[in-house]
Design a protein around this motif. Structure first.
Motif, short mmCIF file in Angstrom:
data_model
loop_
_atom_site.label_atom_id
_atom_site.label_comp_id
_atom_site.label_asym_id
_atom_site.label_seq_id
_atom_site.Cartn_x
_atom_site.Cartn_y
_atom_site.Cartn_z
N SER A 57 -0.24 -15.20 13.16
CA SER A 57 0.80 -14.19 13.39
C SER A 57 1.65 -13.95 12.15
CB SER A 57 1.67 -14.56 14.59
OG SER A 57 2.38 -15.76 14.35
N VAL A 58 1.95 -15.01 11.41
CA VAL A 58 2.74 -14.86 10.19
C VAL A 58 1.90 -14.18 9.10
CG1 VAL A 58 3.89 -16.08 8.31
CG2 VAL A 58 4.28 -16.80 10.68
N ALA A 59 0.67 -14.66 8.92
CA ALA A 59 -0.16 -14.17 7.82
C ALA A 59 -0.76 -12.79 8.07
CB ALA A 59 -1.28 -15.17 7.51
N PHE A 60 -1.16 -12.51 9.32
CA PHE A 60 -1.88 -11.27 9.59
C PHE A 60 -1.17 -10.33 10.55
CE2 PHE A 60 -5.05 -14.39 8.22
CZ PHE A 60 -5.50 -13.74 7.09
N GLY A 61 0.01 -10.72 11.01
CA GLY A 61 0.82 -9.81 11.83
C GLY A 61 1.14 -8.51 11.13
N PRO A 62 1.43 -8.54 9.82
CA PRO A 62 1.72 -7.28 9.12
C PRO A 62 0.58 -6.26 9.20
CG PRO A 62 2.49 -9.12 7.81
CD PRO A 62 1.70 -9.71 8.97
N LEU A 63 -0.66 -6.72 9.25
CA LEU A 63 -1.80 -5.81 9.38
C LEU A 63 -1.69 -5.03 10.69
CD1 LEU A 63 -4.56 -4.93 8.15
CD2 LEU A 63 -5.59 -6.71 9.57
N TYR A 64 -1.37 -5.75 11.78
CA TYR A 64 -1.20 -5.12 13.08
C TYR A 64 -0.03 -4.14 13.07
CZ TYR A 64 0.28 -4.59 17.93
OH TYR A 64 0.68 -4.08 19.13
N VAL A 65 1.12 -4.59 12.57
CA VAL A 65 2.33 -3.77 12.60
C VAL A 65 2.13 -2.49 11.80
CG1 VAL A 65 4.77 -3.65 11.94
CG2 VAL A 65 3.87 -5.73 13.01
N PHE A 66 1.58 -2.59 10.60
CA PHE A 66 1.41 -1.40 9.77
C PHE A 66 0.39 -0.45 10.38
CE2 PHE A 66 0.64 1.21 6.03
CZ PHE A 66 1.91 1.32 5.49
N ASP A 78 9.79 3.53 7.00
CA ASP A 78 10.00 2.80 8.24
C ASP A 78 8.84 1.86 8.55
OD1 ASP A 78 12.37 4.19 8.45
OD2 ASP A 78 11.62 5.61 9.95
N ARG A 79 7.62 2.29 8.19
CA ARG A 79 6.45 1.41 8.37
C ARG A 79 6.57 0.16 7.51
NH1 ARG A 79 1.56 5.02 6.88
NH2 ARG A 79 3.10 6.61 6.47
N VAL A 80 7.00 0.37 6.27
CA VAL A 80 7.16 -0.77 5.35
C VAL A 80 8.23 -1.72 5.90
CG1 VAL A 80 7.87 -1.44 3.02
CG2 VAL A 80 6.34 0.52 3.35
N LEU A 81 9.35 -1.16 6.35
CA LEU A 81 10.41 -1.97 6.94
C LEU A 81 9.88 -2.77 8.13
CD1 LEU A 81 13.41 -2.79 7.26
CD2 LEU A 81 13.66 -0.75 8.72
N ALA A 82 9.20 -2.10 9.04
CA ALA A 82 8.66 -2.76 10.22
C ALA A 82 7.70 -3.88 9.84
CB ALA A 82 7.96 -1.75 11.12
N LEU A 122 0.24 -10.80 0.22
CA LEU A 122 -0.70 -10.61 1.32
C LEU A 122 -0.25 -9.45 2.20
CD1 LEU A 122 -3.19 -11.51 2.95
CD2 LEU A 122 -1.68 -13.09 4.19
N THR A 123 1.05 -9.36 2.47
CA THR A 123 1.58 -8.28 3.29
C THR A 123 1.32 -6.93 2.63
OG1 THR A 123 3.27 -9.74 4.22
CG2 THR A 123 3.68 -7.37 4.36
N ILE A 124 1.53 -6.84 1.33
CA ILE A 124 1.27 -5.59 0.61
C ILE A 124 -0.22 -5.25 0.65
CG2 ILE A 124 1.31 -4.50 -1.69
CD1 ILE A 124 3.96 -6.14 -2.14
N PHE A 125 -1.07 -6.25 0.45
CA PHE A 125 -2.52 -6.05 0.56
C PHE A 125 -2.88 -5.51 1.94
CE2 PHE A 125 -6.59 -7.85 1.98
CZ PHE A 125 -7.45 -7.26 1.07
N GLU A 126 -2.30 -6.11 2.98
CA GLU A 126 -2.60 -5.69 4.35
C GLU A 126 -2.12 -4.27 4.63
OE1 GLU A 126 -1.22 -8.64 7.15
OE2 GLU A 126 -2.23 -10.22 6.04
N MET A 127 -1.03 -3.85 4.00
CA MET A 127 -0.57 -2.47 4.19
C MET A 127 -1.59 -1.47 3.66
SD MET A 127 3.59 -2.52 3.76
CE MET A 127 3.60 -2.98 2.04
N GLY A 128 -2.19 -1.78 2.52
CA GLY A 128 -3.23 -0.91 1.99
C GLY A 128 -4.44 -0.85 2.90
N ILE A 129 -4.87 -2.01 3.39
CA ILE A 129 -6.03 -2.08 4.29
C ILE A 129 -5.69 -1.39 5.62
CG2 ILE A 129 -7.53 -3.66 5.58
CD1 ILE A 129 -8.03 -3.55 2.50
N ALA A 130 -4.49 -1.65 6.15
CA ALA A 130 -4.08 -1.07 7.43
C ALA A 130 -4.03 0.45 7.37
CB ALA A 130 -2.72 -1.63 7.85
#
Length: 193
Positions: A57-66, A78-82, A122-130
């Protein structure tokens, strides 16, 4: 902007971040609560399950949220904030735990530790993938949208290259040494982190 509109916009952010926060909170409670279970096998099983879900949840939650906020049409800021809400909560929890043994100002320096740098990257990476995952889903729903564009690819690759470069440099030890040197420079030898 009416109050209803503001609340509606806020829910678009809070709801997906709240889902991940709930998983984090239950997992955290279950993991640390498993210490109280007297049966060794059950304790270890609970620690494994809750520890795994906590990490995920900590490592890959950002992928879900974005992904979810992109699908809902939430504006990019707002997506980045979330997306950063839960990583920020996790990092802040660690800083607050450190205040038990360090002065508050010194504990704040913990935000700069290599693990947090990794999590942010990792969060920034996941935003690109998401972004690309959400676009693919939107395209399947009939929207005429390009799935792969330069911006998310560059963001994901830059973050990945940064992490690999930093952690390949001395297997991550050099980054930690720099972190400690920064601590010593700011606060003296002290008790150290």
């Amino acid at each position: 902007m009416t109050g209803h509109r503001v609340w509606s916009d806020c829910r678009q952010i809070v709801k997906p971040a709240g889902v991940i926060f709930a998983v984090m909170a239950v997992s955290f409670t279950g993991y640390f609560g498993s210490r109280q279970v007297p049966h060794a096998g059950l304790h270890q099983m609970m620690a494994l399950v809750f520890g795994t879900t906590y990490f995920l949840s900590v490592a890959f939650g950002p992928l879900y949220v974005f992904t979810v906020t992109t699908l809902r049409g939430v504006p990019l800021p707002d997506r980045v904030l979330a997306t950063f809400i839960n990583p920020a909560i996790w990092m802040t929890k660690e800083v607050l735990r450190l205040t038990e043994s360090h002065p508050f100002v010194e504990a704040l320096y913990w935000y700069c530790n290599p693990l947090n740098v990794w999590l942010i990257s990792l969060t920034i990476f996941e935003m690109g993938i998401a972004t690309m995952i959400a676009r693919r889903m939107l395209r399947r729903r009939g929207r005429d949208i390009r799935v792969v564009t330069p911006a998310p690819v560059i963001i994901a690759l830059a973050s990945l290259v940064f992490v690999i470069s930093v952690y390949a440099w001395g297997k991550g030890e050099n980054v930690y040494v720099l972190f400690l040197e920064g601590y010593r420079h700011l606060f003296g030898a002290g008790i150290g982190i």
